[in-house]
Design a protein around this motif. Structure first.
Motif, PDB file in Angstrom:
ATOM      1  N   THR A 174       0.843  -1.190   0.000  1.00  0.00           N
ATOM      2  CA  THR A 174       0.000   0.000   0.000  1.00  0.00           C
ATOM      3  C   THR A 174       0.878   1.239   0.000  1.00  0.00           C
ATOM      4  OG1 THR A 174      -1.736  -1.159   1.232  1.00  0.00           O
ATOM      5  CG2 THR A 174      -1.827   1.239   1.203  1.00  0.00           C
ATOM      6  N   LEU A 175       0.574   2.150  -0.895  1.00  0.00           N
ATOM      7  CA  LEU A 175       1.281   3.425  -0.943  1.00  0.00           C
ATOM      8  C   LEU A 175       0.599   4.388   0.022  1.00  0.00           C
ATOM      9  CD1 LEU A 175       3.357   5.372  -2.259  1.00  0.00           C
ATOM     10  CD2 LEU A 175       1.582   5.945  -3.915  1.00  0.00           C
ATOM     11  N   TRP A 176       1.327   4.790   1.053  1.00  0.00           N
ATOM     12  CA  TRP A 176       0.774   5.714   2.031  1.00  0.00           C
ATOM     13  C   TRP A 176       1.301   7.124   1.769  1.00  0.00           C
ATOM     14  CZ3 TRP A 176      -3.241   3.772   3.837  1.00  0.00           C
ATOM     15  CH2 TRP A 176      -3.326   2.475   4.315  1.00  0.00           C
ATOM     16  N   GLY A 177       0.389   8.074   1.708  1.00  0.00           N
ATOM     17  CA  GLY A 177       0.773   9.460   1.489  1.00  0.00           C
ATOM     18  C   GLY A 177       0.271  10.353   2.598  1.00  0.00           C
ATOM     19  N   THR A 178       0.636  11.623   2.521  1.00  0.00           N
ATOM     20  CA  THR A 178       0.211  12.597   3.523  1.00  0.00           C
ATOM     21  C   THR A 178      -0.218  13.891   2.850  1.00  0.00           C
ATOM     22  OG1 THR A 178       2.434  13.516   3.815  1.00  0.00           O
ATOM     23  CG2 THR A 178       1.838  11.649   5.202  1.00  0.00           C
ATOM     24  N   LEU A 179      -1.101  14.604   3.520  1.00  0.00           N
ATOM     25  CA  LEU A 179      -1.515  15.942   3.110  1.00  0.00           C
ATOM     26  C   LEU A 179      -1.325  16.870   4.308  1.00  0.00           C
ATOM     27  CD1 LEU A 179      -4.868  15.084   1.263  1.00  0.00           C
ATOM     28  CD2 LEU A 179      -2.652  15.555   0.214  1.00  0.00           C
ATOM     29  N   SER A 180      -0.737  18.019   4.074  1.00  0.00           N
ATOM     30  CA  SER A 180      -0.524  18.945   5.181  1.00  0.00           C
ATOM     31  C   SER A 180      -0.486  20.379   4.664  1.00  0.00           C
ATOM     32  CB  SER A 180       0.786  18.619   5.915  1.00  0.00           C
ATOM     33  OG  SER A 180       1.893  18.732   5.028  1.00  0.00           O
ATOM     34  N   GLY A 181      -0.628  21.306   5.585  1.00  0.00           N
ATOM     35  CA  GLY A 181      -0.602  22.708   5.193  1.00  0.00           C
ATOM     36  C   GLY A 181      -0.995  23.610   6.351  1.00  0.00           C
ATOM     37  N   TYR A 182      -1.245  24.881   6.024  1.00  0.00           N
ATOM     38  CA  TYR A 182      -1.593  25.883   7.028  1.00  0.00           C
ATOM     39  C   TYR A 182      -2.940  26.513   6.680  1.00  0.00           C
ATOM     40  CZ  TYR A 182       3.214  25.685   8.752  1.00  0.00           C
ATOM     41  OH  TYR A 182       4.402  25.270   9.276  1.00  0.00           O
ATOM     42  N   VAL A 183      -3.656  26.888   7.707  1.00  0.00           N
ATOM     43  CA  VAL A 183      -4.875  27.681   7.567  1.00  0.00           C
ATOM     44  C   VAL A 183      -4.596  29.012   8.265  1.00  0.00           C
ATOM     45  CG1 VAL A 183      -7.352  27.818   7.991  1.00  0.00           C
ATOM     46  CG2 VAL A 183      -6.273  25.581   7.617  1.00  0.00           C
ATOM     47  N   ASN A 190      -0.650  37.824  -0.343  1.00  0.00           N
ATOM     48  CA  ASN A 190       0.261  37.274  -1.362  1.00  0.00           C
ATOM     49  C   ASN A 190       0.107  35.754  -1.543  1.00  0.00           C
ATOM     50  OD1 ASN A 190       1.397  36.313   0.987  1.00  0.00           O
ATOM     51  ND2 ASN A 190       3.490  37.007   0.528  1.00  0.00           N
ATOM     52  N   ASN A 191      -0.898  35.172  -0.864  1.00  0.00           N
ATOM     53  CA  ASN A 191      -1.171  33.728  -0.979  1.00  0.00           C
ATOM     54  C   ASN A 191       0.011  32.869  -0.536  1.00  0.00           C
ATOM     55  OD1 ASN A 191      -3.880  33.109  -1.821  1.00  0.00           O
ATOM     56  ND2 ASN A 191      -3.399  34.130  -3.754  1.00  0.00           N
ATOM     57  N   ILE A 192       0.844  33.390   0.354  1.00  0.00           N
ATOM     58  CA  ILE A 192       1.965  32.642   0.913  1.00  0.00           C
ATOM     59  C   ILE A 192       1.939  32.828   2.424  1.00  0.00           C
ATOM     60  CG2 ILE A 192       4.487  32.407   1.016  1.00  0.00           C
ATOM     61  CD1 ILE A 192       4.607  33.525  -1.812  1.00  0.00           C
ATOM     62  N   PHE A 193       2.077  31.732   3.160  1.00  0.00           N
ATOM     63  CA  PHE A 193       2.103  31.826   4.613  1.00  0.00           C
ATOM     64  C   PHE A 193       3.488  32.278   5.053  1.00  0.00           C
ATOM     65  CE2 PHE A 193       2.369  29.636   8.875  1.00  0.00           C
ATOM     66  CZ  PHE A 193       1.522  30.537   9.510  1.00  0.00           C
ATOM     67  N   ASP A 194       3.593  33.515   5.482  1.00  0.00           N
ATOM     68  CA  ASP A 194       4.893  34.070   5.861  1.00  0.00           C
ATOM     69  C   ASP A 194       4.746  34.913   7.120  1.00  0.00           C
ATOM     70  OD1 ASP A 194       3.536  36.246   4.785  1.00  0.00           O
ATOM     71  OD2 ASP A 194       4.734  36.298   2.948  1.00  0.00           O
ATOM     72  N   CYS A 277      -0.687  22.350   1.087  1.00  0.00           N
ATOM     73  CA  CYS A 277      -2.142  22.457   0.897  1.00  0.00           C
ATOM     74  C   CYS A 277      -2.677  23.499   1.870  1.00  0.00           C
ATOM     75  CB  CYS A 277      -2.805  21.090   1.130  1.00  0.00           C
ATOM     76  SG  CYS A 277      -2.200  19.781   0.038  1.00  0.00           S
ATOM     77  N   ASP A 278      -2.428  24.759   1.544  1.00  0.00           N
ATOM     78  CA  ASP A 278      -2.738  25.867   2.462  1.00  0.00           C
ATOM     79  C   ASP A 278      -4.099  26.482   2.134  1.00  0.00           C
ATOM     80  OD1 ASP A 278      -0.236  25.407   3.463  1.00  0.00           O
ATOM     81  OD2 ASP A 278       0.701  27.154   2.500  1.00  0.00           O
ATOM     82  N   PHE A 279      -4.761  26.940   3.188  1.00  0.00           N
ATOM     83  CA  PHE A 279      -6.009  27.690   3.060  1.00  0.00           C
ATOM     84  C   PHE A 279      -5.758  29.125   3.521  1.00  0.00           C
ATOM     85  CE2 PHE A 279      -7.278  23.312   3.480  1.00  0.00           C
ATOM     86  CZ  PHE A 279      -8.349  23.179   2.614  1.00  0.00           C
ATOM     87  N   ALA A 280      -5.895  30.076   2.605  1.00  0.00           N
ATOM     88  CA  ALA A 280      -5.629  31.475   2.937  1.00  0.00           C
ATOM     89  C   ALA A 280      -6.929  32.265   2.961  1.00  0.00           C
ATOM     90  CB  ALA A 280      -4.669  32.080   1.905  1.00  0.00           C
ATOM     91  N   PHE A 281      -7.056  33.163   3.948  1.00  0.00           N
ATOM     92  CA  PHE A 281      -8.232  34.003   4.095  1.00  0.00           C
ATOM     93  C   PHE A 281      -7.835  35.464   4.180  1.00  0.00           C
ATOM     94  CE2 PHE A 281      -9.390  29.873   5.654  1.00  0.00           C
ATOM     95  CZ  PHE A 281     -10.662  29.669   5.175  1.00  0.00           C
TER      96      PHE A 281
END
Length: 281
Positions: A174-183, A190-194, A277-281
């Motif tokens: 089984t190929l196991w993957g991950t998803l991660s990011g910032y909200v 600027n659509n970048i978490f800084d 996989c970031d969510f920007a507001f």
């Protein structure tokens, strides 16, 4: 020796007025131990009968060969001291059914052990042990040799070899993957978490519209693991968002739904870990 040819035959049915051709394309290669060739014969036959046309494909491989979805592994024809054989294929089981289906590739260069014997999977994930004496053997795929993104739920397997015994194993991984990011709230748009952006803790992450039980931490970070290969839709639980928070205009082609973004993510063998996989507001 390799040969190929076409045969055309006209057949007459029970009704004298029913006449139709049969076309047959046939090719074969004789096995040769001196040059390690595999003997095979293939025939494609087309019956051009108006009321019941038919196409038949037949393939024959000599008894010293193994046919797999990914290719052919040759097994020498030797005396009794080499008559026992254990072979198989290690493959990526995308639908988790334990069987190698069409489109599920074999995995090369993996260590496989059988008792004190060891070998590595070939280009199509195939492995073969020959020249085995009678006895009991444990077949294993050592976990330490697996790439970090793969996991095996089975094994070891026990092979009881008598005389002229041959075993074939399909070993799914089984190929196991991950998803991660910032909200976060993108303070400079600027659509970048800084530095200077405001993280949003306690936001519930949804996967394909279903609750995951994963929430962002104090830094607005989330991490989802143990995901098999495939496509996923990431979104947010609106009820866990701070009041008045609305998404930025979509600049990445990710689309919007309600008060939260939707991110399309695909986990593949080439990209098992998607970390932006970031969510920007």
């Amino acid at each position: 020796q390799f040969s190929a040819g076409i045969t055309a035959v006209w057949l007459i049915g029970n009704n004298d007025n029913l006449i139709f051709p049969v076309l047959k394309l046939e090719a074969f290669q004789r096995g040769s131990g001196t040059v390690s060739k595999i003997g095979w014969r293939a025939a494609l036959e087309y019956t051009a009968r108006a009321d019941a046309p038919a196409v038949v494909l037949t393939v024959r491989i000599d008894s010293a060969s193994i046919v797999t979805p990914g290719g052919i592994a040759s097994v020498p024809q030797n005396d009794d001291t080499c008559a026992n054989m254990v072979g198989g294929v290690v493959f990526r089981d995308d639908n988790n059914n334990g069987v190698q289906d069409r489109g599920e590739p074999g995995i090369p260069d993996l260590l496989v052990t059988l008792g004190n014997n060891k070998t590595y999977t070939a280009r199509h994930g195939v492995f073969v042990f020959t020249g085995l004496k009678t006895g009991i053997y444990d077949l294993e795929l050592p976990e330490r040799s697996l790439p970090i993104e793969y996991a095996s739920a089975d094994g070891p397997w026990t092979a009881l070899l008598g005389e002229n015994t041959r075993y074939w194993y399909e070993i799914p991984l089984t190929l196991w993957g991950t998803l991660s990011g910032y909200v976060y709230i993108d303070m400079n748009n600027n659509n970048i978490f800084d530095a200077g952006d405001q993280p949003l803790p306690g936001v519930h992450i949804l996967l394909n519209g279903t609750a995951t039980g994963v929430y962002t931490d104090a830094q607005g970070y989330y991490y989802i693991e143990d995901l098999s290969a495939g496509s996923y839709l990431l979104s947010l639980d609106d009820d866990t968002l701070p009041e008045g928070v609305t998404p930025l205009a979509d600049t990445e082609g990710e689309g919007t739904a309600g008060s939260g973004l939707i991110i399309n993510a695909e986990i593949t063998e080439a990209f098992p870990d998607l970390s932006e996989c970031d969510f920007a507001f």
